[in-house]
Design a protein around this motif. Structure first.
Motif, PDB file in Angstrom:
ATOM      1  N   GLY A 125       0.833  -1.204   0.000  1.00 23.74           N
ATOM      2  CA  GLY A 125       0.000   0.000   0.000  1.00 23.74           C
ATOM      3  C   GLY A 125       0.865   1.250   0.000  1.00 23.74           C
ATOM      4  O   GLY A 125       2.101   1.170   0.084  1.00 23.74           O
ATOM      5  N   SER A 127       1.425   3.256   2.284  1.00 20.44           N
ATOM      6  CA  SER A 127       2.205   3.325   3.532  1.00 20.44           C
ATOM      7  C   SER A 127       3.423   2.407   3.506  1.00 20.44           C
ATOM      8  O   SER A 127       4.274   2.490   4.388  1.00 20.44           O
ATOM      9  CB  SER A 127       1.320   2.909   4.706  1.00 20.44           C
ATOM     10  N   LEU A 131      -1.056  -5.055   2.206  1.00 22.25           N
ATOM     11  CA  LEU A 131      -2.520  -5.119   2.329  1.00 22.25           C
ATOM     12  C   LEU A 131      -3.001  -6.446   1.753  1.00 22.25           C
ATOM     13  O   LEU A 131      -2.585  -6.837   0.655  1.00 22.25           O
ATOM     14  CB  LEU A 131      -3.184  -3.989   1.532  1.00 22.25           C
ATOM     15  N   PRO A 162      -5.850  -3.695  -2.875  1.00 17.76           N
ATOM     16  CA  PRO A 162      -6.876  -3.026  -2.048  1.00 17.76           C
ATOM     17  C   PRO A 162      -6.513  -1.572  -1.741  1.00 17.76           C
ATOM     18  O   PRO A 162      -7.347  -0.844  -1.210  1.00 17.76           O
ATOM     19  CB  PRO A 162      -6.884  -3.846  -0.753  1.00 17.76           C
ATOM     20  N   CYS A 163      -5.290  -1.130  -2.060  1.00 12.69           N
ATOM     21  CA  CYS A 163      -4.910   0.269  -1.767  1.00 12.69           C
ATOM     22  C   CYS A 163      -5.517   1.184  -2.826  1.00 12.69           C
ATOM     23  O   CYS A 163      -5.173   1.090  -4.004  1.00 12.69           O
ATOM     24  CB  CYS A 163      -3.396   0.424  -1.730  1.00 12.69           C
ATOM     25  N   ASP A 164      -6.406   2.077  -2.376  1.00 12.67           N
ATOM     26  CA  ASP A 164      -7.047   3.010  -3.320  1.00 12.67           C
ATOM     27  C   ASP A 164      -6.378   4.382  -3.271  1.00 12.67           C
ATOM     28  O   ASP A 164      -6.922   5.356  -3.769  1.00 12.67           O
ATOM     29  CB  ASP A 164      -8.547   3.132  -3.004  1.00 12.67           C
ATOM     30  N   LYS A 165      -5.207   4.449  -2.621  1.00  5.87           N
ATOM     31  CA  LYS A 165      -4.442   5.714  -2.495  1.00  5.87           C
ATOM     32  C   LYS A 165      -5.253   6.815  -1.813  1.00  5.87           C
ATOM     33  O   LYS A 165      -5.192   7.987  -2.169  1.00  5.87           O
ATOM     34  CB  LYS A 165      -3.930   6.185  -3.858  1.00  5.87           C
ATOM     35  N   LYS A 167      -4.607   7.848   0.997  1.00  3.74           N
ATOM     36  CA  LYS A 167      -3.543   8.600   1.710  1.00  3.74           C
ATOM     37  C   LYS A 167      -3.903   8.937   3.154  1.00  3.74           C
ATOM     38  O   LYS A 167      -3.264   9.792   3.773  1.00  3.74           O
ATOM     39  CB  LYS A 167      -3.139   9.873   0.957  1.00  3.74           C
ATOM     40  N   CYS A 169      -3.303   7.049   5.504  1.00  6.23           N
ATOM     41  CA  CYS A 169      -2.139   6.575   6.280  1.00  6.23           C
ATOM     42  C   CYS A 169      -1.127   7.706   6.478  1.00  6.23           C
ATOM     43  O   CYS A 169      -0.405   7.730   7.474  1.00  6.23           O
ATOM     44  CB  CYS A 169      -1.483   5.370   5.607  1.00  6.23           C
ATOM     45  N   CYS A 301      -5.886   1.112   8.164  1.00  8.88           N
ATOM     46  CA  CYS A 301      -6.142   0.718   6.778  1.00  8.88           C
ATOM     47  C   CYS A 301      -6.830  -0.641   6.710  1.00  8.88           C
ATOM     48  O   CYS A 301      -6.184  -1.671   6.869  1.00  8.88           O
ATOM     49  CB  CYS A 301      -4.804   0.670   6.045  1.00  8.88           C
ATOM     50  N   THR A 308     -12.024   2.313   6.387  1.00  4.29           N
ATOM     51  CA  THR A 308     -10.793   3.073   6.666  1.00  4.29           C
ATOM     52  C   THR A 308     -11.148   4.498   7.055  1.00  4.29           C
ATOM     53  O   THR A 308     -10.579   5.055   8.009  1.00  4.29           O
ATOM     54  CB  THR A 308      -9.851   3.043   5.437  1.00  4.29           C
TER      55      THR A 308
HETATM   56  S1  SF4 Z   1      -4.629   4.023   4.103  1.00 10.49           S
HETATM   57 FE1  SF4 Z   1      -5.309   4.336   1.991  1.00 10.49          FE
HETATM   58  S2  SF4 Z   1      -3.456   5.003   0.866  1.00 10.49           S
HETATM   59 FE2  SF4 Z   1      -2.771   4.192   2.828  1.00 10.49          FE
HETATM   60  S3  SF4 Z   1      -2.223   2.071   2.321  1.00 10.49           S
HETATM   61 FE3  SF4 Z   1      -4.344   2.074   3.080  1.00 10.49          FE
HETATM   62  S4  SF4 Z   1      -5.650   2.228   1.255  1.00 10.49           S
HETATM   63 FE4  SF4 Z   1      -3.542   2.796   0.682  1.00 10.49          FE
END
Ligand code: SF4
Ligand code: SF4
Length: 380
Positions: A125, A127, A131, A162-165, A167, A169, A301, A308
């Protein structure tokens, strides 16, 4: 549990911490896996629920760590019985001592996140945490290495991450270790893995190390009572960490807080006990003194956008931990904490100094200054 296999070939081109032969010279395959943290214990931790919000999660977190080691050990013993040289990977708290400045850089024995990404255990992800679908970053990684030549598995395609950016984190790190825009990446066995650039690891050492906890916005804190002003520049971050390092927080527990890692059942398990007493991991890690103050970038996350966002809302409304002049740690709202501070009723342990402290601070600042210059080569 999600499992993946990496070979020396699929880890080719990675940083030194992806060299599995450091752990076992005969190693041909690294088997990596993710073990989920208990979701129901994460929100009470993020929300600083009193009196057990922290320790219910601390016990789970320590136990999942030990469980991951235990799975690796059992699998390694099984492969040994089948005639393959095998070894569990110590999944944290032990570092590669052959790396210059290892005490400051804390290079892992094997960069599990990179191995997990390359072998499809999960996706990296923003961060830099791994994930896993359905669990987000709320997993801990374990691994073993073996001389058995096993078929490698592929990374998860980026479009399935699964990381949709979002941000979020970035915003839950009180000292903002992650950059919001700039990326870093590693190439491993023909694939490239990207994530946020680390602004300065000393930002995490200060906050995750429990030395400070007040967020940049001053509206909430981690579980640490440290209220050090936000370091605006990287030079500030170095100096802040060096100063905090010589002025450790004396008491991290909150008045009336219940629970302790002594309640862990796994700590008394035979394999866990052998491991804890082996001296392989930092002493006092898994004792009744085991405590956490952050982990926000991981715990926030959940891999689901709405969940989240709700975790973020809970954390940023959880108030601030402060130390009163009599030494008591309390959880207060931002307004109550500000009022107490204005009235001079919050303890400030950072003003005391001595020649010895100044000497150590200078050494630490100089090391971090030099390391920042080398940051691009820093092990993951
Ligand atoms: S908090 Fe959002 S940007 Fe950060 S790793 Fe998780 S999904 Fe991605
Ligand atoms: S563990 Fe805490 S201090 Fe460290 S990077 Fe994550 S949010 Fe920041």
């Amino acid at each position: 549990m999600s499992v993946g296999f990496s070979t020396k070939k699929t880890l080719e081109g990675g940083p030194p911490t992806t060299d599995m032969t450091y752990i076992l010279p005969e190693a041909e395959t690294a088997i990596c896996f993710a073990v989920p943290l208990e979701k129901s214990k994460i929100r009470p931790y993020l929300g600083k629920e009193h009196p057990r919000g922290r320790f219910d999660h601390v016990i789970d977190n320590g136990d999942v760590y030990l469980k991951a080691y235990k799975y690796a050990k059992v699998a390694a013993d099984f492969l040994e019985e089948k005639g393959y040289k095998s070894a569990p990977v110590i999944n944290n708290f032990k570092y590669r001592e052959d790396v210059p400045d290892w005490r400051t850089k804390l290079p892992p024995l094997l960069a599990l996140r990179l191995v997990a990404a390359r072998s499809g255990v999960g996706s990296i992800g923003w961060s830099g945490n791994i994930l896993v679908k359905g669990y987000g970053a709320a997993v801990l990684l374990g691994a073993l290495v073996t001389s058995a030549k096993l078929e490698p598995t592929d990374p998860i395609p980026p479009e399935e991450s699964p990381c949709d950016k979002c941000k979020l984190c970035v915003s839950v790190c009180a000292f903002r270790m992650f950059d919001k825009k700039e990326e870093d990446s590693y190439a491993l066995g023909g694939y490239t893995f990207s994530f946020s650039k680390r602004n300065n690891v000393s930002r995490c050492y200060a906050v995750c190390g429990g030395l400070s906890g007040l967020d940049k916005t001053r509206k909430w804190s981690t579980w640490s009572p440290g209220r050090t002003p936000y370091p605006e520049t990287e030079e500030d971050a170095d100096r802040t960490f060096a100063h905090l390092f010589t002025h450790p927080v004396k008491e991290l527990r909150i008045v009336g807080e219940e629970g302790s890692y002594a309640e862990s059942k796994l700590m008394h398990d035979k394999i866990a006990q052998e491991y804890i007493s082996s001296g392989d991991i930092a002493s006092n890690t898994f004792t009744e003194n085991f405590i956490l103050t952050c982990g926000n970038c991981q715990l926030i996350c959940s891999g689901d956008q709405d969940e989240t966002a709700e975790n973020y809302r809970i954390l940023t409304n959880s108030g601030c931990v402060v130390t009163k002049q009599n030494g008591d740690n309390l959880i207060l709202s931002k307004e109550e904490a500000d009022e107490l501070e204005k009235a001079g009723e919050i303890a400030n342990p950072y003003v005391e100094t001595s020649e010895r402290r100044q000497y150590v601070e200078k050494i630490v600042t100089d090391i971090f200054k030099r390391l920042r210059k080398e940051q691009s080569d820093a092990p993951f």
